[in-house]
Design a protein around this motif. Structure first.
Motif, PDB file in Angstrom:
ATOM      1  N   PRO A  37       0.833  -1.211   0.000  1.00 45.76           N
ATOM      2  CA  PRO A  37       0.000   0.000   0.000  1.00 45.76           C
ATOM      3  C   PRO A  37       0.861   1.252   0.000  1.00 45.76           C
ATOM      4  N   ALA A  38       0.322   2.331  -0.511  1.00 43.61           N
ATOM      5  CA  ALA A  38       1.084   3.576  -0.671  1.00 43.61           C
ATOM      6  C   ALA A  38       1.732   4.043   0.618  1.00 43.61           C
ATOM      7  N   GLU A  39       0.996   3.938   1.740  1.00 46.32           N
ATOM      8  CA  GLU A  39       1.547   4.452   2.991  1.00 46.32           C
ATOM      9  C   GLU A  39       2.762   3.664   3.454  1.00 46.32           C
ATOM     10  N   GLU A  40       2.930   2.432   2.968  1.00 46.11           N
ATOM     11  CA  GLU A  40       4.090   1.625   3.323  1.00 46.11           C
ATOM     12  C   GLU A  40       5.142   1.627   2.217  1.00 46.11           C
ATOM     13  N   ALA A  41       4.850   2.345   1.139  1.00 46.99           N
ATOM     14  CA  ALA A  41       5.815   2.467   0.037  1.00 46.99           C
ATOM     15  C   ALA A  41       6.475   3.845   0.110  1.00 46.99           C
ATOM     16  N   PHE A  42       5.953   4.804  -0.655  1.00 44.65           N
ATOM     17  CA  PHE A  42       6.537   6.139  -0.656  1.00 44.65           C
ATOM     18  C   PHE A  42       5.630   7.172  -0.006  1.00 44.65           C
ATOM     19  N   GLY A  43       4.646   6.696   0.742  1.00 43.64           N
ATOM     20  CA  GLY A  43       3.782   7.605   1.487  1.00 43.64           C
ATOM     21  C   GLY A  43       2.576   8.069   0.695  1.00 43.64           C
ATOM     22  N   GLU A  44       1.588   8.558   1.417  1.00 42.39           N
ATOM     23  CA  GLU A  44       0.404   9.116   0.786  1.00 42.39           C
ATOM     24  C   GLU A  44       0.738  10.485   0.173  1.00 42.39           C
ATOM     25  N   TYR A  45      -0.025  10.878  -0.831  1.00 44.52           N
ATOM     26  CA  TYR A  45       0.187  12.183  -1.453  1.00 44.52           C
ATOM     27  C   TYR A  45      -0.309  13.276  -0.519  1.00 44.52           C
ATOM     28  N   ASP A  46       0.535  14.266  -0.260  1.00 42.00           N
ATOM     29  CA  ASP A  46       0.202  15.355   0.655  1.00 42.00           C
ATOM     30  C   ASP A  46       0.082  16.663  -0.117  1.00 42.00           C
ATOM     31  N   PRO A  47      -1.142  17.208  -0.267  1.00 37.32           N
ATOM     32  CA  PRO A  47      -1.313  18.471  -1.019  1.00 37.32           C
ATOM     33  C   PRO A  47      -0.528  19.628  -0.415  1.00 37.32           C
ATOM     34  N   GLU A  48      -0.248  19.570   0.890  1.00 38.83           N
ATOM     35  CA  GLU A  48       0.478  20.658   1.526  1.00 38.83           C
ATOM     36  C   GLU A  48       1.953  20.685   1.129  1.00 38.83           C
ATOM     37  N   GLU A  49       2.409  19.603   0.486  1.00 36.97           N
ATOM     38  CA  GLU A  49       3.790  19.547   0.007  1.00 36.97           C
ATOM     39  C   GLU A  49       3.946  20.237  -1.343  1.00 36.97           C
ATOM     40  N   VAL A  50       2.861  20.797  -1.875  1.00 35.17           N
ATOM     41  CA  VAL A  50       2.923  21.593  -3.109  1.00 35.17           C
ATOM     42  C   VAL A  50       2.984  23.059  -2.693  1.00 35.17           C
ATOM     43  N   GLU A  51       4.088  23.725  -3.002  1.00 35.92           N
ATOM     44  CA  GLU A  51       4.329  25.076  -2.497  1.00 35.92           C
ATOM     45  C   GLU A  51       4.684  26.040  -3.626  1.00 35.92           C
ATOM     46  N   THR A  52       4.454  27.323  -3.342  1.00 34.32           N
ATOM     47  CA  THR A  52       4.852  28.387  -4.265  1.00 34.32           C
ATOM     48  C   THR A  52       6.134  29.023  -3.749  1.00 34.32           C
ATOM     49  N   VAL A  53       7.130  29.108  -4.633  1.00 33.36           N
ATOM     50  CA  VAL A  53       8.424  29.668  -4.244  1.00 33.36           C
ATOM     51  C   VAL A  53       8.842  30.726  -5.254  1.00 33.36           C
ATOM     52  N   ALA A  54       9.833  31.512  -4.860  1.00 37.17           N
ATOM     53  CA  ALA A  54      10.360  32.525  -5.779  1.00 37.17           C
ATOM     54  C   ALA A  54      11.086  31.852  -6.935  1.00 37.17           C
ATOM     55  N   ALA A  55      10.807  32.315  -8.156  1.00 37.14           N
ATOM     56  CA  ALA A  55      11.393  31.696  -9.347  1.00 37.14           C
ATOM     57  C   ALA A  55      12.912  31.812  -9.370  1.00 37.14           C
ATOM     58  N   ASP A  56      13.457  32.858  -8.732  1.00 38.62           N
ATOM     59  CA  ASP A  56      14.912  33.028  -8.787  1.00 38.62           C
ATOM     60  C   ASP A  56      15.664  32.003  -7.937  1.00 38.62           C
ATOM     61  N   LYS A  57      14.934  31.174  -7.192  1.00 42.29           N
ATOM     62  CA  LYS A  57      15.566  30.074  -6.470  1.00 42.29           C
ATOM     63  C   LYS A  57      15.867  28.891  -7.388  1.00 42.29           C
ATOM     64  N   ILE A  58      15.324  28.937  -8.614  1.00 41.06           N
ATOM     65  CA  ILE A  58      15.476  27.837  -9.560  1.00 41.06           C
ATOM     66  C   ILE A  58      16.460  28.241 -10.651  1.00 41.06           C
ATOM     67  N   PRO A  59      17.467  27.404 -10.949  1.00 39.06           N
ATOM     68  CA  PRO A  59      18.394  27.722 -12.040  1.00 39.06           C
ATOM     69  C   PRO A  59      17.635  27.953 -13.351  1.00 39.06           C
ATOM     70  N   GLU A  60      18.119  28.878 -14.156  1.00 35.89           N
ATOM     71  CA  GLU A  60      17.425  29.245 -15.398  1.00 35.89           C
ATOM     72  C   GLU A  60      17.211  28.049 -16.315  1.00 35.89           C
ATOM     73  N   ASP A  61      18.180  27.141 -16.372  1.00 39.94           N
ATOM     74  CA  ASP A  61      18.066  25.983 -17.259  1.00 39.94           C
ATOM     75  C   ASP A  61      16.961  25.024 -16.811  1.00 39.94           C
ATOM     76  N   ASP A  62      16.524  25.129 -15.561  1.00 39.85           N
ATOM     77  CA  ASP A  62      15.503  24.216 -15.033  1.00 39.85           C
ATOM     78  C   ASP A  62      14.135  24.873 -14.921  1.00 39.85           C
ATOM     79  N   ARG A  63      13.952  26.023 -15.508  1.00 42.85           N
ATOM     80  CA  ARG A  63      12.679  26.729 -15.359  1.00 42.85           C
ATOM     81  C   ARG A  63      11.694  26.316 -16.453  1.00 42.85           C
ATOM     82  N   TYR A  64      11.264  25.037 -16.354  1.00 41.97           N
ATOM     83  CA  TYR A  64      10.239  24.534 -17.282  1.00 41.97           C
ATOM     84  C   TYR A  64       9.418  23.465 -16.547  1.00 41.97           C
ATOM     85  N   PRO A  65       8.126  23.324 -16.887  1.00 44.91           N
ATOM     86  CA  PRO A  65       7.265  22.350 -16.201  1.00 44.91           C
ATOM     87  C   PRO A  65       7.812  20.927 -16.327  1.00 44.91           C
ATOM     88  N   GLY A  66       7.831  20.225 -15.200  1.00 43.58           N
ATOM     89  CA  GLY A  66       8.307  18.846 -15.187  1.00 43.58           C
ATOM     90  C   GLY A  66       9.750  18.694 -14.757  1.00 43.58           C
TER      91      GLY A  66
END
Length: 311
Positions: A108-137
């Motif tokens: 079961p998920a909780e014994e594998a990699f855990g349940e999906y937690d919506p609170e783990e989806v966060e908004t951050v400043a874009a400048d924290k991400i390298p320019e080459d990695d600024r694309y969805p996925g």
């Protein structure tokens, strides 16, 4: 026989039956694979809902799943039961199993990699991400947290810090191939779980002097595991940072006294310099050889040889 005697006899018989049952249960528990055993196992892990292969020891299955077969080695793995190398649900199923057994274990998920937690989806400043990695996925790391970039608009980015397999039930298909008894093979398997490669190892018994409780030196035998560190190991960051922890794990599980890591440096681009320095160190080649070597190194040979003679 009186009623008391009959009651006592019945109690004795019941106690004997309980003892026999306990012994039988103990025998059942100690049969088959046990905690601490080293087992060679072939497996494939899939997501339960759509059958996506996420890990396998079978190269054909990997090719069918379009996994890069050149980057990884696909062969049965050696695992130490109880070392946390596999999911706890799988370890529980393997306890008591025999070589040759195979099957599919639902995780079961909780014994594998855990349940999906919506609170783990966060908004951050874009400048924290390298320019080459600024694309969805894109897989990114922010403040030592691994995440997946969902969207980026203006100066803000939406990042999912859940494990990619969070919320997924898994299926663990396995076959038990062998219980490993050889300690050197155990060591290689344990290193393979930590490093994804199995370097050459050997166990040697050595006689050393140690101080006893009275403060006197006495000769004792100790067992050392020698590991020949490959160039890949020397560049492996996990190995560099967890070397002490891995060595302690090896000593504890294999009852060793110490671990010795041998780093082998092959001859290469510095071969000419190495030969020249060897000649200079012994001076056995004479002044002519020394002058020739120094000329190749663009050094004033006569001046240096005169200084050597004066000394």
């Amino acid at each position: 026989m009186s009623d008391n005697e009959q009651a006592e006899a019945a109690e004795d018989a019941e106690a004997e039956a309980e003892d026999a049952g306990t012994e039988e249960a103990t025998e059942e528990v100690t049969e088959g694979i046990q905690d601490g055993d080293f087992v060679k196992i072939a497996y494939t892990i899939r997501t339960a809902d759509d059958g996506q292969v996420i890990d396998t020891t079978d190269e054909e299955i990997a090719e069918d799943a379009e996994i890069d077969t050149e980057e990884y080695e696909f062969e049965p793995r050696t695992i130490a039961i109880g070392a946390g190398h596999i999911f706890g649900t799988v370890e529980d199923e393997l306890i008591g199993a025999e070589v040759g057994e195979e099957g599919v274990i639902d995780i079961p998920a909780e014994e594998a990699f855990g349940e999906y937690d919506p609170e783990e989806v966060e908004t951050v400043a874009a400048d924290k991400i390298p320019e080459d990695d600024r694309y969805p996925g894109a897989q990114i790391q922010i403040d030592q947290r691994q995440g997946r970039l969902e969207t980026i608009i203006g100066g803000r980015a939406r990042v999912d810090f859940n494990h990619p397999l969070a919320g997924e039930d898994l299926e663990y298909e396995y076959e038990i191939l062998e219980v490993i008894e050889d300690r050197e093979e155990k060591a290689k398997g344990l290193l393979g779980m930590h490093l994804q490669e199995e370097p050459e190892v050997r166990i040697e018994t050595e006689t050393v002097e140690e101080e006893n409780e009275e403060g006197e030196l006495e000769e004792v035998e100790q067992e050392s595991l020698y590991i020949e560190a490959t160039p890949q190991m020397q560049m492996n960051q996990q190995w560099m940072f967890q070397k002490q922890q891995v060595a302690q794990d090896l000593m504890d599980r294999l009852d060793l006294d110490r671990v010795v890591i041998e780093e082998v440096i092959d001859g290469g681009g510095m071969g000419g310099m190495g030969g020249m320095m060897g000649g200079m160190g012994g001076m056995g080649g004479g002044e002519a050889d020394l002058e020739e070597a120094l000329e190749e190194a663009d050094v004033d040979a006569e001046e240096l040889v005169e200084e050597i003679d004066e000394e």
